[in-house]
Design an enzyme around this catalytic site. Structure first.
Site, PDB file in Angstrom:
ATOM      1  N   LYS A 128       9.314   5.630   3.502  1.00  0.00           N
ATOM      2  CA  LYS A 128      10.372   6.578   3.129  1.00  0.00           C
ATOM      3  C   LYS A 128      11.638   6.312   3.936  1.00  0.00           C
ATOM      4  CE  LYS A 128       7.550  10.499   1.679  1.00  0.00           C
ATOM      5  NZ  LYS A 128       7.291  11.917   1.833  1.00  0.00           N
ATOM      6  N   ASP A 188       9.915  16.111  -0.469  1.00  0.00           N
ATOM      7  CA  ASP A 188       8.544  16.469  -0.827  1.00  0.00           C
ATOM      8  C   ASP A 188       8.342  16.035  -2.270  1.00  0.00           C
ATOM      9  OD1 ASP A 188       6.087  17.749   0.168  1.00  0.00           O
ATOM     10  OD2 ASP A 188       6.352  18.995  -1.609  1.00  0.00           O
ATOM     11  N   SER A 189       7.177  15.515  -2.572  1.00  0.00           N
ATOM     12  CA  SER A 189       6.978  14.954  -3.908  1.00  0.00           C
ATOM     13  C   SER A 189       5.525  15.085  -4.322  1.00  0.00           C
ATOM     14  CB  SER A 189       7.375  13.482  -3.902  1.00  0.00           C
ATOM     15  OG  SER A 189       6.656  12.802  -2.897  1.00  0.00           O
ATOM     16  N   PHE A 208       1.676   3.028  -3.517  1.00  0.00           N
ATOM     17  CA  PHE A 208       0.711   3.878  -2.798  1.00  0.00           C
ATOM     18  C   PHE A 208       0.288   5.035  -3.702  1.00  0.00           C
ATOM     19  CE2 PHE A 208       3.325   7.655  -1.811  1.00  0.00           C
ATOM     20  CZ  PHE A 208       4.566   7.187  -2.184  1.00  0.00           C
ATOM     21  N   GLY A 209      -0.536   5.895  -3.165  1.00  0.00           N
ATOM     22  CA  GLY A 209      -0.924   7.129  -3.879  1.00  0.00           C
ATOM     23  C   GLY A 209      -1.419   6.867  -5.290  1.00  0.00           C
ATOM     24  N   TYR A 210      -0.771   7.527  -6.252  1.00  0.00           N
ATOM     25  CA  TYR A 210      -1.218   7.483  -7.649  1.00  0.00           C
ATOM     26  C   TYR A 210      -0.589   6.327  -8.439  1.00  0.00           C
ATOM     27  CZ  TYR A 210      -2.710  12.192  -6.392  1.00  0.00           C
ATOM     28  OH  TYR A 210      -3.306  13.255  -5.779  1.00  0.00           O
ATOM     29  N   HIS A 237      11.131   8.886  -9.161  1.00  0.00           N
ATOM     30  CA  HIS A 237      11.570  10.240  -8.821  1.00  0.00           C
ATOM     31  C   HIS A 237      12.326  10.240  -7.488  1.00  0.00           C
ATOM     32  CE1 HIS A 237       7.722   9.054  -7.375  1.00  0.00           C
ATOM     33  NE2 HIS A 237       7.554  10.103  -6.588  1.00  0.00           N
ATOM     34  N   ARG A 238      11.788   9.512  -6.494  1.00  0.00           N
ATOM     35  CA  ARG A 238      12.419   9.506  -5.166  1.00  0.00           C
ATOM     36  C   ARG A 238      13.757   8.755  -5.226  1.00  0.00           C
ATOM     37  NH1 ARG A 238       8.474   7.735  -2.945  1.00  0.00           N
ATOM     38  NH2 ARG A 238       7.415   9.729  -2.791  1.00  0.00           N
TER      39      ARG A 238
HETATM   40  P1  IMP Z   1       4.600  13.840   0.275  1.00  0.00           P
HETATM   41  O1  IMP Z   1       5.892  13.954  -0.467  1.00  0.00           O
HETATM   42  O2  IMP Z   1       4.674  12.823   1.379  1.00  0.00           O
HETATM   43  O3  IMP Z   1       4.059  15.158   0.710  1.00  0.00           O
HETATM   44  O4  IMP Z   1       3.556  13.177  -0.726  1.00  0.00           O
HETATM   45  C1  IMP Z   1       2.836  13.862  -1.694  1.00  0.00           C
HETATM   46  C2  IMP Z   1       1.761  13.000  -2.326  1.00  0.00           C
HETATM   47  O5  IMP Z   1       2.164  12.742  -3.676  1.00  0.00           O
HETATM   48  C3  IMP Z   1       1.553  11.631  -1.701  1.00  0.00           C
HETATM   49  O6  IMP Z   1       0.539  11.662  -0.745  1.00  0.00           O
HETATM   50  C4  IMP Z   1       1.097  10.794  -2.880  1.00  0.00           C
HETATM   51  O7  IMP Z   1      -0.274  10.931  -3.057  1.00  0.00           O
HETATM   52  C5  IMP Z   1       1.808  11.448  -4.051  1.00  0.00           C
HETATM   53  N1  IMP Z   1       3.036  10.698  -4.355  1.00  0.00           N
HETATM   54  C6  IMP Z   1       4.318  11.059  -4.098  1.00  0.00           C
HETATM   55  N2  IMP Z   1       5.186  10.107  -4.497  1.00  0.00           N
HETATM   56  C7  IMP Z   1       4.425   9.114  -5.001  1.00  0.00           C
HETATM   57  C8  IMP Z   1       4.750   7.838  -5.569  1.00  0.00           C
HETATM   58  O8  IMP Z   1       5.906   7.392  -5.655  1.00  0.00           O
HETATM   59  N3  IMP Z   1       3.692   7.115  -5.983  1.00  0.00           N
HETATM   60  C9  IMP Z   1       2.402   7.527  -5.891  1.00  0.00           C
HETATM   61  N4  IMP Z   1       2.048   8.676  -5.364  1.00  0.00           N
HETATM   62  C10 IMP Z   1       3.058   9.489  -4.920  1.00  0.00           C
END
Ligand code: IMP
Length: 194
Positions: A14, A71-72, A150-152, A176-177
């Site tokens: 980030k 936050d996302s 990462f993540g999804y 989105h970010r």
């Molecule tokens: P936070 O914004 O760091 O609290 O993240 C929230 C969660 O949403 C992360 O741990 C991911 O699992 C998911 N997430 C948020 N943005 C993304 C992305 O760009 N790709 C995949 N997963 C995401």
């Protein structure tokens, strides 16, 4: 002119992304750790905006200098917007995608719509908070594909590939970010640019 913004995160991905987008404005983005701030606020908001404000506010209260926080999460239509603000807590990393695919196993193609949302809260030098959001629309696929991101990302399909099959630059253009960051950039340029 603003010269420095503290980012309410220690997530290097980030931080790198924010630095890249805001450096053309002559703004240096530093992590909360490098600003000497140690805090782990309770993200108990009901929306991405509330949580972004909670994170930014907690760091601002200590650092007393301009702060951004984001936050996302992922919202799936057929799951009534879940996992939403619980995206990080839905399952441990490495199990998120398989758990989601399992929940979606009987859902037909036309009902697999989903979107990622991101909210960025910026607290300025006067302590005023401004928020910026971005969305990325897509679908949940049927299997994990790709190794980037990462993540999804491996199960989120946009166009003909998953986000995990895209390069960082490709993902940034539609994510989105990236969209929320560009809104923040526009605001900072109008408010502080020379
Ligand atoms: P936070 O914004 O760091 O609290 O993240 C929230 C969660 O949403 C992360 O741990 C991911 O699992 C998911 N997430 C948020 N943005 C993304 C992305 O760009 N790709 C995949 N997963 C995401």
């Amino acid at each position: 002119m603003l010269y420095r913004i503290v980012m309410a995160t220690n997530n290097q991905n980030k931080l790198r992304e924010a630095k890249k987008i805001l450096s053309p404005l002559g703004i240096d983005v530093i992590s909360q750790k490098d600003a000497g701030v140690h805090c782990d606020p309770n993200e108990n908001g009901q929306t991405f905006e509330e949580n972004a404000k909670i994170k930014a506010g907690a760091v601002y209260d200590i650092a007393k200098q301009p702060v951004i926080a984001d936050d996302s999460g992922l919202c799936v239509d057929i799951l009534d917007g879940r996992p939403g603000v619980y995206s990080a807590r839905y399952a441990p990393d490495g199990e998120k995608c398989s758990k989601l695919l399992d929940e979606m196993k009987d859902i037909p193609d036309e009902k697999r719509m989903a979107y990622f949302e991101c909210c960025i809260a910026f607290i300025d030098e006067n302590g005023e908070c401004h928020t910026f959001s971005g969305r990325c629309e897509g679908k949940i696929g049927y299997e994990e594909k790709g190794t980037n991101g990462f993540g999804y990302d491996p199960v989120f399909v946009s166009g003909d590939k998953t986000l995990a099959e895209m390069s960082a630059d490709e993902k940034n253009k539609i994510s989105h970010r990236g969209a929320a960051m560009r809104e923040l950039y526009k605001y900072l340029k109008e408010s502080y640019g020379e």
